[in-house]
Design a protein around this motif. Structure first.
Motif, PDB file in Angstrom:
ATOM      1  N   THR A   1     -15.464 -11.366  10.662  1.00  0.00           N
ATOM      2  CA  THR A   1     -15.532 -10.148  11.476  1.00  0.00           C
ATOM      3  C   THR A   1     -15.606 -10.500  12.960  1.00  0.00           C
ATOM      4  O   THR A   1     -14.966  -9.854  13.800  1.00  0.00           O
ATOM      5  CB  THR A   1     -16.751  -9.302  11.052  1.00  0.00           C
TER       6      THR A   1
ATOM      7  N   ARG B   1     -22.721   4.444  14.649  1.00  0.00           N
ATOM      8  CA  ARG B   1     -21.480   3.863  14.144  1.00  0.00           C
ATOM      9  C   ARG B   1     -20.275   4.699  14.568  1.00  0.00           C
ATOM     10  O   ARG B   1     -19.216   4.162  14.911  1.00  0.00           O
ATOM     11  CB  ARG B   1     -21.534   3.741  12.617  1.00  0.00           C
ATOM     12  N   GLU B   2     -20.456   6.037  14.586  1.00  0.00           N
ATOM     13  CA  GLU B   2     -19.371   6.901  15.059  1.00  0.00           C
ATOM     14  C   GLU B   2     -19.022   6.587  16.509  1.00  0.00           C
ATOM     15  O   GLU B   2     -17.849   6.477  16.876  1.00  0.00           O
ATOM     16  CB  GLU B   2     -19.806   8.370  15.000  1.00  0.00           C
TER      17      GLU B   2
ATOM     18  N   ASN C   1     -14.956   4.697   8.553  1.00  0.00           N
ATOM     19  CA  ASN C   1     -15.459   5.157   9.854  1.00  0.00           C
ATOM     20  C   ASN C   1     -14.758   6.412  10.371  1.00  0.00           C
ATOM     21  O   ASN C   1     -14.435   6.511  11.554  1.00  0.00           O
ATOM     22  CB  ASN C   1     -15.342   4.043  10.906  1.00  0.00           C
TER      23      ASN C   1
ATOM     24  N   PHE D   1     -11.354  -0.125   8.997  1.00  0.00           N
ATOM     25  CA  PHE D   1     -12.655  -0.647   8.587  1.00  0.00           C
ATOM     26  C   PHE D   1     -12.866  -0.518   7.080  1.00  0.00           C
ATOM     27  O   PHE D   1     -12.237   0.308   6.420  1.00  0.00           O
ATOM     28  CB  PHE D   1     -13.778   0.107   9.305  1.00  0.00           C
TER      29      PHE D   1
ATOM     30  N   LEU E   1     -14.925  10.415  11.372  1.00  0.00           N
ATOM     31  CA  LEU E   1     -15.988  11.290  11.873  1.00  0.00           C
ATOM     32  C   LEU E   1     -16.131  12.470  10.917  1.00  0.00           C
ATOM     33  O   LEU E   1     -15.176  13.222  10.717  1.00  0.00           O
ATOM     34  CB  LEU E   1     -15.673  11.800  13.282  1.00  0.00           C
ATOM     35  N   PRO E   2     -17.311  12.617  10.322  1.00  0.00           N
ATOM     36  CA  PRO E   2     -17.490  13.620   9.275  1.00  0.00           C
ATOM     37  C   PRO E   2     -17.305  15.057   9.751  1.00  0.00           C
ATOM     38  O   PRO E   2     -17.001  15.934   8.953  1.00  0.00           O
ATOM     39  CB  PRO E   2     -18.928  13.396   8.793  1.00  0.00           C
TER      40      PRO E   2
ATOM     41  N   PHE F   1     -15.430   0.771   5.580  1.00  0.00           N
ATOM     42  CA  PHE F   1     -15.979   2.083   5.220  1.00  0.00           C
ATOM     43  C   PHE F   1     -15.324   3.207   6.008  1.00  0.00           C
ATOM     44  O   PHE F   1     -15.929   4.232   6.274  1.00  0.00           O
ATOM     45  CB  PHE F   1     -17.502   2.077   5.368  1.00  0.00           C
TER      46      PHE F   1
ATOM     47  N   PHE G   1      -7.604  -0.273  14.488  1.00  0.00           N
ATOM     48  CA  PHE G   1      -8.658  -0.849  13.645  1.00  0.00           C
ATOM     49  C   PHE G   1      -8.738  -0.116  12.317  1.00  0.00           C
ATOM     50  O   PHE G   1      -8.673   1.116  12.258  1.00  0.00           O
ATOM     51  CB  PHE G   1     -10.027  -0.735  14.332  1.00  0.00           C
TER      52      PHE G   1
ATOM     53  N   THR H   1     -17.264   3.392  16.728  1.00  0.00           N
ATOM     54  CA  THR H   1     -15.880   3.547  16.270  1.00  0.00           C
ATOM     55  C   THR H   1     -15.019   4.130  17.385  1.00  0.00           C
ATOM     56  O   THR H   1     -13.919   3.646  17.666  1.00  0.00           O
ATOM     57  CB  THR H   1     -15.830   4.466  15.036  1.00  0.00           C
TER      58      THR H   1
END
Ligand code: ADP
Ligand code: MG
Lengths: 396, 239
Positions: free
Chosen positions: B49, A294-295, B97, B93, B99-100, B95, B91, A298
């Motif tokens: 979507t 998903r990253e 999105n 989203f 990057l952690p 959730f 964009f 994105t």
């Protein structure tokens, strides 16, 4: 193009940053690659160490006379009369007193107990004549004294002393029916002779009822030309059927059998491990792109290209492999470099040698790791590039 | 003729599911003006979507044309489309999105890596965007250290940092409580009103939809009239 390079760099940095988040698969791949590299470098360093010992043993200006057709000292044989014919043949260098520089020798195999293994192994007990010392380059008495001719005394090569029990100067050691006094320890430039025990050849003959004959005649010659003259003279002599070797060539041919064996066993093991490491890498990289699907999607939605996504995945795989490779090399170097081992050589006696982990071998190890990283990374990289963005964005 | 920023003409989208073909969007024609704020509602699985992805150049229609600013984006190559997205679309989203492994500021800076801006200018843009969403003091926080509302605001900052004219939001308040959702909607409204962003927003929440200038309803792949009476609490939970 500037664009995709910076994109690749940015994505690769992101990938590496996320490595610690998925330690499991990455660690498996890394240790697989490290093990591969370690074994690969280990095998190569063993072969090269053995080769170095053997090749350092022979000298170009020493001729080795063996019975015709013999490829080892062990299965050669002369009578003492034949040895005398060889001794006074042309081409051999003589000393100031006019005596030829020749050592007629016997190569006898005895059993000694390995220090670390505790099991018996074959050790060469070589009977030499006084000229024998000077025929070995780098001969040096390191401890004690030399054996006294006519007595049951011997000196031990440094390698033999290190590997086998009971060879300290002053100790008595029994081989068969005879007890020997160890009088000293010698060095011989790290050559194969350091794996041997030396005694007086006449004492050896009587100790084991070997008669008055010899197995090999070593002679100092005047280079290749001297050796050729010697060979010509001996070939023309009806009393003899012998081969004249350059000592240097003799030992490098002896090394070939064993190094070939090490490689024949070691290379397939390395190849198998490489295949295992490739699968571990594939697994780690698929896990990596699945975990970050998903990253990645994105980033692609933001406008990052698919080629940079593929290249960054490949770079991640290569980085993983590089880490594993360096780790494996470090382990190989720390554990093996200078590590002393002995192996049964084609002389049927143990040859003591040191593993030689050279920068060259480390480079080969790391190259093997990089190849694994590239091969293991290609398919995941293609998948990273081809994955449809919209599908990955739906996944949670 | 091209007075409208976004123009869809006879757009259909089919997906293959095993052997059969599923028609998710069926001949949609639609125009959206520059500066418009459009809400897109409809039951789960109705293709919202999918429609948003076509507008944003993430996907291509099976039939029909998608034009943005006079350009037929449905005809662009994937590479050209990626480049086009980076400068035209933001964009947002459901959730977030983010990057952690990156801080808020670095997350926001991501789209700028696709530009040739020097580092100092990038930093400026990031600060401006974070300021706009009111998160300047959280710049060095990681996503896990932020609340859902804060994460969405970081995501909005990321969407606007390279100043694209169009924002596409897929249920931006779907994962937030009511008061946080209101804050996010206020922010989107401000971006539309004060910064002229054209916004298309998918939502299930009538409250969120009320911020839009107009609301379109999608049902079984077709744009239709709104249902007779919209119930207070819609039950859809589609992502
Ligand atoms: N890649 C795909 N392959 C097959 N079917 C898909 C794919 N993407 C979406 N669909 C289907 O298209 C329909 C519409 O999906 P979507 O646009 O996500 O609806 P919504 O956002 O309105 O809930 C759903 O039935 C979904 O299963
Ligand atoms: Mg949806």
């Amino acid at each position: 193009m500037f664009g995709w390079l910076t994109q690749t760099a940015a994505l690769a940095a992101l990938n590496l940053r996320s490595l610690p988040r998925r330690p499991g698969a990455a660690a498996v791949a890394m240790s697989g690659i490290a093990a591969l590299t370690g074994v690969f470098a280990g095998v190569l360093s063993m072969a090269s160490g053995f080769e170095k010992t053997m090749e350092g043993s022979g000298q170009e200006d020493v001729a080795l006379v063996l019975r015709s057709g013999s490829t080892a000292e062990l299965n050669s044989r002369f009578s003492s009369e034949q040895a005398d014919v060889i001794r006074y043949a042309p081409g051999i260098v003589r000393d100031a007193a006019g005596e030829p520089r020749v050592s007629s020798e016997l190569f006898w195999i005895v059993n000694a107990v390995g220090k670390s293994s505790g099991t018996e192994a074959n050790v060469a007990l070589r009977g030499i004549q006084p000229a024998g010392y000077a025929l070995r380059k780098g001969y040096r008495l390191a401890e004690g004294r030399e054996f006294t001719p006519g007595r049951f005394e011997l000196i031990a090569g440094r390698g033999a002393r290190n590997q086998f029990a009971g060879l300290e100067p002053g100790q008595m050691i029994r081989f068969g029916k005879t007890e020997w006094l160890v009088t000293g320890v010698f060095e011989a430039g790290g050559s194969v002779f350091e794996s041997e025990l030396w005694c007086d050849v006449n004492v050896l003959q009587s100790a084991y009822q070997l008669g008055s004959g010899f197995q090999v005649v070593r002679a100092q010659v005047d280079g290749a030309a001297g050796r050729a003259r010697l060979e010509e003279a001996l070939d023309g002599d009806q009393r003899l059927a012998v081969d004249v070797w350059s000592e240097e060539q003799f030992y490098s041919e002896q090394a070939e059998d064993t190094t070939a064996l090490i490689r024949v066993i070691g290379i397939p093991i390395s190849v198998l491990m490489a295949i295992g490491a490739i699968f571990a890498t594939l697994n780690a990289m698929y896990a990596s792109i699945a975990a970050r699907a998903r990253e990645l999607a994105t980033l692609r939605a933001l406008g990052f290209g698919s080629l940079p996504a593929a290249l960054a995945t490949l770079l991640e795989s290569v980085a993983l492999a590089l880490l594993g490779g360096v780790l494996g090399c470090a382990i190989a170097w720390l554990a093996l470099n200078g590590f002393q081992a002995s192996t049964l050589a084609s002389s049927f006696s143990q040859v003591v040698f040191n593993f030689a982990v050279t920068p060259d071998l480390l480079a080969q190890g790391v190259t093997a790791a990089l190849v694994v990283g590239l091969v293991g990374g290609v398919f995941p990289a293609v998948r990273a590039a081809m994955a449809p963005v919209t599908v990955a964005l739906r996944e949670l | 003729m091209a007075t409208q920023l976004i123009q869809l003409t006879g757009v259909s989208k089919n997906y293959r599911k095993g052997r059969e073909t599923v028609r998710v969007l069926d001949g949609i024609s639609l125009g959206i003006d520059k500066g418009d704020f459009v809400g897109l509602m409809g039951p789960s699985g109705s293709g919202k979507t999918t429609l948003l992805n076509l507008l944003g150049g993430l996907d291509k229609p099976t039939e029909g044309l998608v034009e943005v600013d006079g350009r037929v984006i449905s005809a662009l190559s994937p590479g050209a489309l990626a480049k086009w997205r980076s400068s035209n679309i933001g964009f947002i989203f459901q959730f977030y999105n983010l990057l952690p492994v990156l801080t808020a500021a670095r997350n926001v800076a991501l789209p700028l890596l696709l530009t040739s801006l020097p580092a100092s200018r990038r930093k400026q843009h990031v600060n401006t965007a974070l300021q706009l969403v009111g998160l300047t003091e959280r710049a060095s926080h990681y996503p896990r250290e932020l609340s859902g509302g804060q994460e969405q605001r970081v995501a909005i900052a990321r969407a606007i940092v390279s100043d694209p004219p169009i924002l596409l939001c897929d249920e931006p308040t779907g994962d937030l409580d009511r008061s946080t959702a209101d804050e996010i909607m206020d922010l989107l409204q401000r971006l539309n009103r004060d910064y002229g962003k054209t916004i298309v927003m998918v939502t299930h929440d009538p409250r969120a939809a009320s911020f839009a200038h107009r609301v379109l309803h999608l049902d079984k792949g077709e744009l239709g009239a709104p249902p007779e009476e919209t119930p207070g609490a819609p039950g859809g939970t589609s992502p």
